[in-house]
Design a protein around this motif. Sequence first.
Motif, short mmCIF file in Angstrom:
data_model
loop_
_atom_site.label_atom_id
_atom_site.label_comp_id
_atom_site.label_asym_id
_atom_site.label_seq_id
_atom_site.Cartn_x
_atom_site.Cartn_y
_atom_site.Cartn_z
N ILE A 39 31.94 46.34 55.83
CA ILE A 39 33.65 45.52 55.44
C ILE A 39 34.33 45.63 56.87
O ILE A 39 35.21 46.79 56.68
N SER A 40 35.48 44.91 57.22
CA SER A 40 36.30 45.61 58.31
C SER A 40 37.38 44.31 58.46
O SER A 40 37.01 43.16 58.83
N GLU A 41 38.05 44.79 59.60
CA GLU A 41 38.35 43.18 60.05
C GLU A 41 38.50 43.15 61.17
O GLU A 41 38.61 42.31 61.97
N ALA A 42 37.40 44.05 61.58
CA ALA A 42 36.66 43.14 63.03
C ALA A 42 35.97 43.19 63.03
O ALA A 42 34.51 43.10 62.07
N PRO A 43 34.89 41.12 63.98
CA PRO A 43 33.96 40.57 63.56
C PRO A 43 32.34 41.51 64.31
O PRO A 43 32.96 41.99 64.31
N ALA A 44 31.75 40.49 63.14
CA ALA A 44 30.69 41.43 63.83
C ALA A 44 29.91 40.66 65.28
O ALA A 44 30.63 38.91 65.12
N SER A 45 29.23 41.30 65.73
CA SER A 45 28.66 40.29 67.17
C SER A 45 26.83 39.39 66.75
O SER A 45 26.51 40.09 66.16
N TYR A 46 26.79 38.32 67.64
CA TYR A 46 25.50 38.31 67.64
C TYR A 46 24.19 38.85 67.54
O TYR A 46 23.50 39.20 67.05
N ASN A 47 24.91 39.72 68.59
CA ASN A 47 23.43 40.65 69.52
C ASN A 47 23.63 41.94 68.30
O ASN A 47 22.67 42.19 68.45
N GLU A 48 24.81 42.16 68.45
CA GLU A 48 24.54 43.33 67.43
C GLU A 48 23.41 43.22 66.23
O GLU A 48 22.81 43.35 65.94
N ILE A 49 23.93 41.31 65.61
CA ILE A 49 23.16 41.08 63.99
C ILE A 49 21.55 41.04 64.70
O ILE A 49 20.91 41.62 64.28
N MET A 50 21.27 40.48 65.65
CA MET A 50 20.05 39.95 66.68
C MET A 50 19.27 41.39 66.74
O MET A 50 18.39 41.91 66.29
N ASP A 51 19.93 42.20 67.48
CA ASP A 51 19.11 44.19 67.55
C ASP A 51 18.78 44.05 66.16
O ASP A 51 17.68 44.91 66.53
N PHE A 52 20.35 44.68 65.30
CA PHE A 52 19.34 44.94 64.13
C PHE A 52 18.21 43.92 63.35
O PHE A 52 18.06 44.98 62.51
N LEU A 53 18.32 42.68 62.98
CA LEU A 53 17.33 42.27 62.55
C LEU A 53 16.02 42.25 62.94
O LEU A 53 15.06 41.66 62.28
N LYS A 54 15.63 42.06 64.29
CA LYS A 54 14.52 41.63 65.10
C LYS A 54 13.69 42.80 64.71
O LYS A 54 13.71 44.11 65.10
N SER A 55 12.62 42.14 64.80
CA SER A 55 11.15 43.34 65.03
C SER A 55 9.69 42.59 64.83
O SER A 55 9.93 41.49 65.59
N ASP A 56 8.82 43.24 65.16
CA ASP A 56 7.39 42.86 66.04
C ASP A 56 6.73 41.84 64.70
O ASP A 56 6.24 41.34 64.49
N HIS A 57 7.11 42.07 62.90
CA HIS A 57 6.69 41.47 62.06
C HIS A 57 7.24 40.75 61.56
O HIS A 57 7.26 39.99 60.60
N ALA A 58 8.88 40.99 62.30
CA ALA A 58 9.77 39.48 61.29
C ALA A 58 9.62 38.39 61.88
O ALA A 58 10.02 37.78 62.88
#
Lengths: 141, 79
Positions: A7-26
């Motif tokens: 939680i902060s005053e800076a927005p999240a980035s799409y690339n940051e989110i997808m890099d975190f979530l993606k995996s070979d099993h998802a």
Amino acid sequence: MKVHISISEAPASYNEIMDFLKSDHAGAIALFEGVVRSDVLDNGESVTHLFYEAHVPMVHAETSLLVEQMRQHCDVYAIFFHHLLGNVAVGQTSIWLGIAAQHRKEAFEAQTWFLNQFKQRVPIWKKELGDQTQQWVVPHE
Amino acid sequence: MVVHVQAFGILKDFLGSSEVQWNLSDGITAEGVRAFLKKNYPVHPGLPIAIVRDNRYLADDEIIQDQDHLFLMPPVSGG
């Protein structure tokens, strides 16, 4: 399960989110963005911004607890949660919730469950701002 | 005894500030603090208020200590 909570005053980035979530099993990634909308204030004025404040340590504690409870009945691989603080203009995103799971059913169910719980339990408050006036949002129980 | 109070959301409007200090009776409980707030400030009687100390929600019967830092929280409205 991989977990990101911030939680902060800076927005999240799409690339940051997808890099975190993606995996070979998802096989499914459900990404929800809550966007500030232009509601009408009590005096008829239109909302231009929302202002968010929070008890940050409790946001982390409560959100972590929600993740633990979600883990008990939702089969997901990863969760990415980010919420903005401060002023957020109409049309801008204020909350991101990404869920990675094997299939879409688990991802959507987990996302809905988490958002419903979040709206009731995580200590964040918002104020609606217009050009001339402002008012805190107080949910009715 | 003295307690340090920080309020959030609409409670800041009722208190007129985000942070205040109160002189309270020894042995007062969390529920007593809630009653003190509603007696001394124009808070809607039906407004639910949670009280947090040391990053934990207090039960109604928990005793407040001198120099405690309390956080007063109205219903949340994030998202």
